[in-house]
Design a protein around this motif. Sequence first.
Motif, PDB file in Angstrom:
ATOM      1  N   ASN A  28     -12.521   5.172 -13.910  1.00  8.09           N
ATOM      2  CA  ASN A  28     -11.854   4.953 -15.184  1.00  8.09           C
ATOM      3  C   ASN A  28     -10.880   3.800 -15.155  1.00  8.09           C
ATOM      4  O   ASN A  28      -9.720   3.953 -14.840  1.00  8.09           O
ATOM      5  N   ASN A 117      -8.159   9.606 -21.303  1.00  6.35           N
ATOM      6  CA  ASN A 117      -9.400  10.008 -20.637  1.00  6.35           C
ATOM      7  C   ASN A 117     -10.214  10.986 -21.468  1.00  6.35           C
ATOM      8  O   ASN A 117     -11.277  11.422 -21.047  1.00  6.35           O
ATOM      9  N   ARG A 194     -18.325   7.737 -23.668  1.00  7.44           N
ATOM     10  CA  ARG A 194     -16.912   7.349 -23.641  1.00  7.44           C
ATOM     11  C   ARG A 194     -16.740   5.838 -23.780  1.00  7.44           C
ATOM     12  O   ARG A 194     -15.909   5.358 -24.540  1.00  7.44           O
TER      13      ARG A 194
END
Length: 369
Positions: A28, A117, A194
């Motif tokens: 991430n 996140n 995402r």
Amino acid sequence: MRPVALILGFKTLWVLAFSSLSNTLAVNNSGRWWGIINVASSTNLLTDSKNVHLVLDPSLQLLSRKQRKLIRQNPGVLHSISSGLQSAIKECKWQFRNRRWNCPTTQGPHIFGKIVNRGCRETAFIFAITSAGVTHSVARSCSEGSIESCTCDYRRRGPGGPDWHWGGCSDNVDFGRVFGREFVDSNEKGRDLRFLMNLHNNEAGRMTVFSEMRQECKCHGMSGSCTVKTCWMRLPTFRTVGDFLKDRFDGASRVIYGNKGSNRASRVEGPHLEPENPAHKPPSPHDLVYFEKSPNFCTYSGKMGTAGTAGRFCNSSSPALDGCELLCCGRGYRTRTQRVTERCNCTFHWCCHVSCLNCTNIQVLHECL
Ligand SMILES: *[C@@H]1O[C@H](CO)[C@@H](O)[C@H](O)[C@H]1NC(C)=O
Ligand SMILES: *[C@@H]1O[C@H](CO)[C@@H](O)[C@H](O)[C@H]1NC(C)=O
Ligand SMILES: *[C@@H]1O[C@H](CO)[C@@H](O)[C@H](O)[C@H]1NC(C)=O
Ligand SMILES: *[C@@H]1O[C@H](CO)[C@@H](O)[C@H](O)[C@H]1NC(C)=O
């Protein structure tokens, strides 16, 4: 891995070798660049000589190699990015000041906390407003002359209409958009839901800045008779951008991952976003998108990274989200009074001073339990 040398100072030469942190944390990297909000003194970074960027700040290690390169190639831009990010944070807090989630930020590299996140509306807003902040700030910095590699947008020239022509300095929103895509989007490298969501919301932020550009004009001619008018394009205020994005937050589209071969009517090839509810229209580039429900933000949760609303001030007479009932999630509230002294009944005395009285008011505060 090639170490990147960054050098600071005129007398002392510091060389730092960064192992590419961005590679080890590839999972991430979303929004890691937000960490540059902590760049100690971005004025240092404006002083560039030759082709070497004078940088020694740990916050810059959060950037990818590509992002650092963009900063070296566009002297002055780091300061602009950082101030765009500050405007975005301020605007986010203002837009959400009356809500359970009030855009909390922390010191340190993860300024927006764990919410980034996730894939909820709040996540969408954070990506959109920070992306808009960069585009807005860079576009303005170009026209102010504080980025070496861009200027005002002078492409609009000549007659614009029967009684006016283009002239003056237009804010360079095209540079701001292109730079934003390169810089902000460069961390969003996956192909899953995402990443698609983050990219979409980043673009929605830039689009809002772009589509709210306004024409401004100035009259010339005999004593302002306006026989000649010159016009240029001006960025919207950042409040306008925030208002628009807040509306899009309220009307955000819930999406799912779509891929080639899906049986939906859309003919889009490859990974893309589709509305979760097939009866809804696909999200437009202006819309914010999300894929999961927001937590309720009522109580503290270390796992979710939510602070809860205990201790927040609420409005006891409001039926809306800022009202004690909703803001305190039905837990109730305590009331206390506070004496506030402020200057009042000011009178102006010729010339030139102002005298005021001190008025003491009792302020009633309601605080969520
Ligand atoms: C990375 O993202 C996952 C969710 O995708 C999250 O659970 C994890 O805590 C994140 N790691 C960091 C260091 O933020
Ligand atoms: C509280 O809410 C009421 C009703 O919405 C509103 O009229 C009032 O201005 C609010 N007070 C404050 C301090 O915001
Ligand atoms: C301030 O002025 C208003 C009218 O102008 C008056 O009614 C009020 O009493 C004054 N306040 C004080 C503290 O003198
Ligand atoms: C108002 O308060 C300030 C500081 O508290 C004080 O210096 C000032 O003299 C006061 N003014 C009057 C008119 O009482």
